[in-house]
Enzyme design. Structure first.
Site, mmCIF file in Angstrom:
data_model
loop_
_atom_site.group_PDB
_atom_site.id
_atom_site.type_symbol
_atom_site.label_atom_id
_atom_site.label_comp_id
_atom_site.label_asym_id
_atom_site.label_seq_id
_atom_site.Cartn_x
_atom_site.Cartn_y
_atom_site.Cartn_z
ATOM 1 N N CYS A 33 -3.993 5.855 0.490
ATOM 2 C CA CYS A 33 -4.175 7.367 0.554
ATOM 3 C C CYS A 33 -5.411 7.871 -0.236
ATOM 4 O O CYS A 33 -5.762 6.862 -0.997
ATOM 5 C CB CYS A 33 -2.975 8.145 0.245
ATOM 6 S SG CYS A 33 -1.582 7.835 1.109
ATOM 7 N N ASN B 15 -1.190 9.084 -4.233
ATOM 8 C CA ASN B 15 -1.895 7.603 -3.766
ATOM 9 C C ASN B 15 -1.134 6.498 -4.323
ATOM 10 O O ASN B 15 -1.204 6.596 -5.597
ATOM 11 C CB ASN B 15 -3.379 7.614 -4.067
ATOM 12 C CG ASN B 15 -4.032 6.331 -3.702
ATOM 13 O OD1 ASN B 15 -5.077 5.824 -4.207
ATOM 14 N ND2 ASN B 15 -3.457 5.446 -2.681
ATOM 15 N N GLY B 16 -0.558 5.646 -3.647
ATOM 16 C CA GLY B 16 0.272 4.471 -4.365
ATOM 17 C C GLY B 16 1.492 4.239 -3.687
ATOM 18 O O GLY B 16 1.900 5.168 -2.727
ATOM 19 N N TYR C 95 -12.193 -4.623 -0.359
ATOM 20 C CA TYR C 95 -12.233 -4.010 1.039
ATOM 21 C C TYR C 95 -11.969 -2.599 0.838
ATOM 22 O O TYR C 95 -12.520 -1.635 1.626
ATOM 23 C CB TYR C 95 -10.880 -4.786 1.509
ATOM 24 C CG TYR C 95 -10.643 -3.815 2.811
ATOM 25 C CD1 TYR C 95 -11.395 -3.919 3.948
ATOM 26 C CD2 TYR C 95 -9.637 -2.971 2.926
ATOM 27 C CE1 TYR C 95 -11.100 -3.262 5.135
ATOM 28 C CE2 TYR C 95 -9.500 -2.337 3.970
ATOM 29 C CZ TYR C 95 -9.967 -2.437 5.165
ATOM 30 O OH TYR C 95 -9.998 -1.638 6.402
HETATM 31 P P1 5GP Z 1 -7.679 -10.127 10.822
HETATM 32 O O1 5GP Z 1 -8.548 -11.291 11.131
HETATM 33 O O2 5GP Z 1 -6.778 -10.570 9.430
HETATM 34 O O3 5GP Z 1 -6.791 -9.669 12.008
HETATM 35 O O4 5GP Z 1 -8.441 -8.923 10.412
HETATM 36 C C1 5GP Z 1 -9.181 -8.898 9.542
HETATM 37 C C2 5GP Z 1 -9.977 -7.867 9.051
HETATM 38 O O5 5GP Z 1 -9.159 -6.695 8.802
HETATM 39 C C3 5GP Z 1 -11.211 -7.953 8.007
HETATM 40 O O6 5GP Z 1 -12.534 -7.316 8.739
HETATM 41 C C4 5GP Z 1 -10.923 -6.918 7.052
HETATM 42 O O7 5GP Z 1 -12.054 -6.228 6.783
HETATM 43 C C5 5GP Z 1 -9.877 -5.936 7.546
HETATM 44 N N1 5GP Z 1 -8.901 -5.561 6.591
HETATM 45 C C6 5GP Z 1 -8.670 -6.129 5.541
HETATM 46 N N2 5GP Z 1 -7.471 -5.394 4.778
HETATM 47 C C7 5GP Z 1 -7.231 -4.439 5.872
HETATM 48 C C8 5GP Z 1 -6.428 -3.223 5.675
HETATM 49 O O8 5GP Z 1 -5.525 -3.019 5.061
HETATM 50 N N3 5GP Z 1 -6.438 -2.349 6.801
HETATM 51 C C9 5GP Z 1 -7.162 -2.471 7.917
HETATM 52 N N4 5GP Z 1 -7.112 -1.623 8.816
HETATM 53 N N5 5GP Z 1 -8.034 -3.450 7.871
HETATM 54 C C10 5GP Z 1 -8.078 -4.268 6.816
HETATM 55 MG MG MG Z 2 -13.553 -5.535 8.241
#
Ligand code: 5GP
Ligand code: MG
Ligand code: SF4
Length: 459
Positions: A2, A103-104, A243
């Protein structure tokens, strides 16, 4: 996950909060809300499902008068996408109003909720955050910051909070400091935000970071601070740098852009790709890491993937065919860049591997000769209990597959992850004082008793 925000001492507090939430949209797209308190100490709020731009209008802000306000953007978690779970929470008790944005994730909320329910509390939502509101309503009178310190006593896990009690705005951060929180100055007023990019958008200047275990109280007398008595080892979430946070933010007093570039440079040193022609990012989250990789490797950085910015994260498909289609709706490959080339594809993380597999297929069908995948963080092998919505262990590809198996599953010619040491040494303020549990298994707290988050509910 959040985003949280707060304003004190500005006549248009709700409008400023509305603006601030736009810069915290990446931290949560499920719902957004604002509570404002006027000069007569009347609290009014609005909460909506969806994006800030969909749900909250400038006209609505006029119906939220007052010099103090808090706001919240909520991250999507399966099964809990309902309005009752939108924040801020607004409750009225004997001493007036309490509004809270969190948040958390609290790790012992189930136990605390059980104790409260046994003594008669009735809960309006399934959120862990609501236990803090109940605890607050039961504290004995005193300064608001002491009420909050009492309410937080014995609560474990990750929390950054903005709270309105009476005529006071409070900002609090858990003793391990999992999530970021800053205080800014805006004229004679004050602003609190998860990330500094939300200070920038409203024109506030950075005043200080809320320290781990600190409660800051802001009222007509100015700003004062107390420290929670519980002391815990510092466990700032390293994934904020990898990220989650925006690259134009400073989190934990460090630049996210610089962190990501350093992660990318380090990745190039640890995991080079001899013979490759070029490097490209999976936009947008790995742009800065790919820049770092290009810089350290000497390879040219190209724009090989184009992202459609009009597709939200809400485009969810239940089937594999649907998920593959989702990748194509969100990204396309640039044939002119890829045809006949040996390429390095940089991403910040691999979670399930679904997106990655789709992207590799896209890049190959655009004519790439060899695809070398490089990831600017280590393999994710465990869930997060502290607010990031990583899936079950069984769904995490790196929890159940070896490096070679992952490479085969996503269809690349080679695969390299950044090492744990490499990541912790690359981020500003490292290598110590960071949580890296989802990569290393070293959880800074006990696991939640009932991990209802994983069962598809928050609590
Ligand atoms: P995967 O290949 O594992 O399906 O997706 C990897 C992608 O998910 C990467 O581009 C990364 O930036 C993104 N990603 C990493 N952590 C999260 C998250 O917590 N939520 C979302 N929506 N995307 C994530
Ligand atoms: Mg990504
Ligand atoms: Fe961050 Fe991972 Fe720790 Fe969760 S487990 S707080 S995502 S480092």
């Amino acid at each position: 996950m959040c985003g949280i925000f707060g304003v004190y001492g500005r006549p248009d507090a709700a409008t400023i909060t509305h603006l601030g939430l736009y810069s915290l949209q990446h931290r949560g797209q499920e719902s957004a809300g604002i509570v404002a308190v006027d000069g007569e100490s009347v609290a009014r709020g609005t909460r909506r499902m969806g994006l800030v731009s969909d749900g909250l209008t400038a006209r609505e802000m006029e119906a939220l008068p007052g010099h103090m306000a808090i706001g919240h953007t909520r991250y999507s978690t399966a099964g809990s996408s309902v309005l009752e779970n939108a924040q801020p929470v607004l409750a009225r008790f004997k001493g007036g109003h309490i509004a809270l944005a969190h948040n958390g994730n609290l790790t012992n909320a189930t136990e605390i909720r059980g104790t409260l329910e046994n003594s008669g509390s009735i809960f309006a939502s399934t959120m862990d955050s609501e236990v803090i509101v109940h605890r607050l309503a039961r504290t004995h009178s005193g300064a608001p910051e002491h009420m909050l310190a009492d309410a937080l006593d014995g609560i474990e896990g990750a929390y950054c909070l903005t709270v309105l009690i009476g005529e006071t705005l409070l900002a609090a951060r858990d003793p391990r400091g999992f999530r970021p929180l800053v205080v800014g100055r805006l004229g004679d007023g004050w602003v609190v935000a998860s990330e500094t990019c939300a200070l920038d958008i409203v024109g506030a200047s950075l005043h200080c970071e809320v320290a781990p275990g600190e409660i800051i109280a802001i009222d007509s007398r100015g700003l004062r601070s107390i420290q929670l008595t519980a002391q815990r080892p510092l466990s700032r979430c390293v994934f904020e740098h990898v990220y989650f946070a925006r690259p134009d933010s400073y989190v934990f007093s460090g630049s996210v852009d610089r962190a990501r570039r350093a992660l990318g440079r380090r990745l190039a040193t640890e995991s080079p790709a001899p013979g490759a022609d070029l490097v490209f990012a999976v936009p947008d989250s790995s742009n800065a890491a790919a820049l770092g990789y290009a810089e350290a490797s000497g390879l040219p950085l190209e724009l090989a993937l184009i992202r459609n910015h009009y597709v939200g994260r809400t485009f969810i498909q239940p089937t594999q065919a649907g998920r593959d289609a989702k990748v194509k709706v969100k990204y396309n490959a640039v044939k002119e860049v890829l045809q006949g080339r040996s390429v390095v594809m940089v991403d910040d993380s691999i979670v399930r591997g679904t997106t990655t597999r789709g992207l590799v297929a896209l890049v190959r069908s655009a004519g790439a000769r060899e695809v070398h995948m490089r990831v600017s963080s280590p393999p994710i092998t465990g869930p997060c209990y502290y607010g990031i919505d990583t899936p079950n262990r069984e769904e995490l590809i790196a929890a159940t597959h070896s490096l070679d198996e992952i490479a085969a599953a996503i269809g690349v010619d080679s695969l390299g992850y950044l090492s744990l040491d490499g990541m912790l040494n690359a981020v500003p303020g490292g290598p110590h004082g960071f949580c890296h549990a989802c990569f290393s298994g070293a959880y800074p707290t006990a696991a939640p008793l009932v991990d209802l988050h994983r069962a598809g509910k928050d609590m």
